[in-house]
Design a protein around this motif. Structure first.
Motif, PDB file in Angstrom:
ATOM      1  N   ASP A   1      37.641  28.135  24.135  1.00 16.05           N
ATOM      2  CA  ASP A   1      39.068  28.071  24.434  1.00 16.05           C
ATOM      3  C   ASP A   1      39.877  27.802  23.162  1.00 16.05           C
ATOM      4  O   ASP A   1      40.910  28.429  22.922  1.00 16.05           O
ATOM      5  CB  ASP A   1      39.328  26.978  25.468  1.00 16.05           C
ATOM      6  CG  ASP A   1      40.684  27.128  26.126  1.00 16.05           C
ATOM      7  OD1 ASP A   1      40.954  28.203  26.689  1.00 16.05           O
ATOM      8  OD2 ASP A   1      41.463  26.170  26.075  1.00 16.05           O
TER       9      ASP A   1
ATOM     10  N   ASN B   1      42.624  30.182  20.959  1.00 13.79           N
ATOM     11  CA  ASN B   1      43.928  29.830  20.380  1.00 13.79           C
ATOM     12  C   ASN B   1      43.994  30.233  18.909  1.00 13.79           C
ATOM     13  O   ASN B   1      45.009  30.734  18.433  1.00 13.79           O
ATOM     14  CB  ASN B   1      44.172  28.326  20.516  1.00 13.79           C
ATOM     15  CG  ASN B   1      44.415  27.907  21.949  1.00 13.79           C
ATOM     16  OD1 ASN B   1      44.848  28.711  22.773  1.00 13.79           O
ATOM     17  ND2 ASN B   1      44.136  26.655  22.265  1.00 13.79           N
ATOM     18  N   CYS B   2      42.904  29.996  18.171  1.00 10.72           N
ATOM     19  CA  CYS B   2      42.860  30.379  16.760  1.00 10.72           C
ATOM     20  C   CYS B   2      42.958  31.896  16.610  1.00 10.72           C
ATOM     21  O   CYS B   2      43.657  32.401  15.726  1.00 10.72           O
ATOM     22  CB  CYS B   2      41.568  29.873  16.109  1.00 10.72           C
ATOM     23  SG  CYS B   2      41.428  28.082  16.016  1.00 10.72           S
TER      24      CYS B   2
ATOM     25  N   TRP C   1      43.472  38.839  22.982  1.00 15.11           N
ATOM     26  CA  TRP C   1      42.385  37.930  23.352  1.00 15.11           C
ATOM     27  C   TRP C   1      41.799  38.300  24.718  1.00 15.11           C
ATOM     28  O   TRP C   1      40.587  38.245  24.923  1.00 15.11           O
ATOM     29  CB  TRP C   1      42.885  36.494  23.343  1.00 15.11           C
ATOM     30  CG  TRP C   1      41.866  35.481  23.809  1.00 15.11           C
ATOM     31  CD1 TRP C   1      41.928  34.717  24.932  1.00 15.11           C
ATOM     32  CD2 TRP C   1      40.638  35.138  23.159  1.00 15.11           C
ATOM     33  NE1 TRP C   1      40.815  33.915  25.025  1.00 15.11           N
ATOM     34  CE2 TRP C   1      40.011  34.151  23.944  1.00 15.11           C
ATOM     35  CE3 TRP C   1      40.010  35.567  21.984  1.00 15.11           C
ATOM     36  CZ2 TRP C   1      38.788  33.589  23.603  1.00 15.11           C
ATOM     37  CZ3 TRP C   1      38.791  35.001  21.640  1.00 15.11           C
ATOM     38  CH2 TRP C   1      38.190  34.030  22.431  1.00 15.11           C
TER      39      TRP C   1
ATOM     40  N   ARG D   1      54.568  23.220  21.154  1.00 14.76           N
ATOM     41  CA  ARG D   1      53.748  23.530  19.987  1.00 14.76           C
ATOM     42  C   ARG D   1      54.591  23.530  18.713  1.00 14.76           C
ATOM     43  O   ARG D   1      54.161  23.053  17.668  1.00 14.76           O
ATOM     44  CB  ARG D   1      53.099  24.899  20.152  1.00 14.76           C
ATOM     45  CG  ARG D   1      51.885  24.927  21.060  1.00 14.76           C
ATOM     46  CD  ARG D   1      51.080  26.198  20.819  1.00 14.76           C
ATOM     47  NE  ARG D   1      49.904  26.254  21.671  1.00 14.76           N
ATOM     48  CZ  ARG D   1      49.794  27.017  22.738  1.00 14.76           C
ATOM     49  NH1 ARG D   1      50.797  27.786  23.103  1.00 14.76           N
ATOM     50  NH2 ARG D   1      48.683  27.024  23.449  1.00 14.76           N
TER      51      ARG D   1
END
Length: 639
Positions: free
Chosen positions: A24, A28-29, A41, A445
């Motif tokens: 997970d 994100n990376c 993704w 974020r």
């Protein structure tokens, strides 16, 4: 017969074998490092036959962003307290990061493997300082020390008093700072940010004479003329990580010192050599690393990988003009000067507005969200309007979308994010469809450090899984705990999940944020019947966790309120609520003025009115916010 070319995936395989991050987090990376033409993704997940991470790294290799993906993973591994030397060895094996090519004296090499990661981070934090008026001029270098603050040499940015010919305590007009569009990429930095209206936070005048003549003597007042300027930016930089400032960082005689800067154009130069002399009284040192005009104000990294100061300038040897010595200014001396009135500017609450995100993937998400909201009947019209905003470019072509996406103010949500109140640990965000509820996760974020502790549950997880399945998907610590099929995720007790979050947040010493997006209404029992209430109450009871809940209905919010009041450990938890509405014409006008100011432009009233009208154009209510975003993207291109 056509020869089959075997692709060498050894670097991708080495990274997959090395990292301990969950799939997970790797996702994100991947999303953050992904280039526009690369598979999304979701496509990678669907096509993974065996190892999801290996599939992702192979695709990153194929599309040319394995280096930046590896660096992003290294940053997350560092946050998880993996030793720097292990991360550096991985990067050395996986990356063609280009730092050696940027060195003018590569024979010196990197003295220690664990220096590599701090050097990469320092490189990404650097900005080119330019002046746009009366004529364009490249002035020097600066580096990000906080999302809203940048540090540079005073002689790079300070004005000169025309009457006396001496330095003045005011900034030059027309300043701008050019940052890389995305971290760890070496192409032209296209994001220009202006100083804020009240920009000069602290400074010390240069030790020399205008325009750039350095005083050789370090006698008084050298210790007060520290030649630095701390400047507040007109907006936060949310896509790059600031360098960490350690007040006690210092160079050591006979040890290496790295210097960074832009000697001209957009090519960052760095070099390393030994420190030869230190003068503690004046807060300065000499080193032999190569430097050139334009590097003034760049950061200097010591032998421990810390920011030891900034580059002041170059001196010729009194005995031999061919011998150059470069002078640095101690970060410890600068920090003492900044805090001389008892207030630390690096610890004050950020006041710069946030105006934009720089992420083509985010723009792609906006376009696709608009398509879904428009439905079959309006999809063609929506696509045509986006194509017009992009000046004829195909919005379905991956390389057509811009990086700019507006950051519209959500005062109540942002106030909760910024709040230091230890009891205000729950934020409930709700409102009609299409007002940007899910987008608040991007605001979260953007306001947090890019590598802060944040766990996100998406609407698919909250509607189609029990909470225990979703936590296993979102916070699995080891690859063996994760499976791509929801039904295969092993059961996790609440205490086990809480333990994982505590481990990720340094034993609960760092604040951890959990954002749970319930999206549109799902099954009738999606909330109560699957025990999400119990999980949320447990998270809220932990004093080091803050929870953002998105999309709960009236009944579900009342259940949360009653549950908080019924448990002794959560009775003191304060709940912030924000009911979102579309952006109004007045709000768009204010935003447009701030954006134009950040670009060094002034908007004519007619243009301002035209774009404000576009932002609130009549149409189906769910389309109101995506229409406002479209107007902002069109306006930004005009600026």
């Amino acid at each position: 017969m056509v020869a089959v070319v075997q692709v060498d995936y050894r670097r991708a395989e080495a990274l997959a074998a090395w990292t301990r991050l969950s799939d997970d987090v790797i996702g994100n990376c991947y999303v953050g490092a992904r280039l526009p033409r690369a598979p999304a993704w979701e496509v990678v997940v669907a096509s993974a036959a065996d190892s999801l991470r290996l599939e992702a790294f192979r695709r990153a290799h194929d599309y040319g962003f394995l280096d930046s993906l590896a660096i992003s993973i290294g940053n997350w591994e560092q946050k998880a307290q993996r030793p720097d030397h292990e991360i550096a060895q991985m990067l050395d094996q996986v990356c063609g990061y280009g730092l050696m090519q940027g060195m003018t004296n590569p024979d010196k090499g990197f003295m220690h493997a664990d220096i590599l990661l701090p050097l990469l981070q320092a490189r990404d934090a650097c900005a080119i300082v330019v002046r746009t008026e009366p004529v364009f001029q490249q002035l020097g270098t600066a580096f990000l020390v906080r999302p809203d603050l940048i540090l540079t040499a005073a002689h790079v940015v300070m004005d000169v008093d025309a009457a006396t010919g001496r330095w003045a305590s005011t900034l030059k007009n027309g300043l701008a700072f050019h940052f890389r569009e995305k971290p760890n990429q070496r192409e032209h930095p296209s994001l220009a940010i202006r100083p804020a209206a009240v920009a000069l936070i602290s400074h010390a005048l240069p030790h020399g004479r205008p325009p750039n003549l350095l005083e050789r003597s370090l006698a008084a007042p050298a210790d007060t003329c520290l030649d630095y300027a701390l400047i507040r930016l007109a907006q936060r930089v949310s896509h790059l990580r600031p360098v960490e400032v350690v007040d006690t960082a210092a160079v050591k005689q006979g040890k290496p010192c790295w210097a960074f800067g832009f000697p001209g154009g957009n090519a960052l130069m760095m070099d390393v050599d030994l420190v030869t002399d230190i003068d503690p009284a004046s807060g300065r040192w000499l080193h032999r690393a190569n430097a050139a005009a334009g590097m003034s104000g760049g950061c200097c990294i010591n032998h421990e990988g810390q920011v030891a100061g900034l580059h002041e300038g170059t001196l010729e040897s009194e005995d031999d003009a061919t011998v150059k010595r470069n002078r640095g200014i101690s970060i410890a001396a600068i920090r003492r000067d900044q805090c001389r009135d008892g207030k630390d500017p690096l610890k004050q609450v950020a006041s710069s507005p946030s105006l934009e995100f720089r992420d083509p993937a985010l723009v792609d998400g906006w376009y696709r969200a608009g398509t879904a909201l428009a439905g079959e009947a309006g999809a063609a019209q929506w696509r045509a309007s986006v194509e017009a905003a992009l000046r004829g470019r195909d919005p379905d072509a991956a390389d057509s979308l811009p990086a700019y996406h507006p950051w519209f103010a959500r005062a109540e949500v942002e106030k909760w994010i910024d709040s230091a109140d230890p009891d205000e640990r729950l934020c409930l965000i709700h409102g009609p469809p299409g007002v940007g509820k899910s987008f608040c996760i991007h605001l979260l974020r953007g306001k947090l450090d890019p590598y802060a502790d944040l766990v996100v549950f998406n609407p698919t997880q909250t509607n189609d899984m029990t909470w225990s399945d979703a936590t296993g998907h979102a916070a699995a610590a080891n690859a063996s705990d994760y499976r791509t099929a929801a039904a295969s995720v092993r059961y996790r007790a609440i205490d086990a999940f809480l333990g994982e979050l505590r481990d990720r947040s340094a034993g609960g010493t760092r604040t951890c944020y959990v954002a749970i997006d319930f999206g549109p209404a799902g099954r009738q029992d999606r909330f109560v019947g699957t025990n999400w209430v119990e999980l949320i109450a447990t998270l809220a009871a932990a004093g080091w966790i803050r929870v953002m809940l998105i999309g709960l209905g009236d009944y579900e919010r009342s259940v949360i309120g009653e549950r908080m009041e019924s448990r002794p450990e959560t009775q003191s938890v304060a709940i912030a609520e924000s009911e979102l509405r579309p952006i109004t014409a007045a709000e768009f006008r204010t935003y447009a003025k701030h954006l134009a100011s950040a670009r060094g432009k002034a908007l004519k009233q007619a243009m301002l009115s035209a774009y404000a009208d576009k932002a609130v154009a009549a149409g189906p209510e769910p389309m109101a916010m995506v229409t406002a975003v479209r107007a902002a993207i069109e306006l930004e291109a005009e600026l």
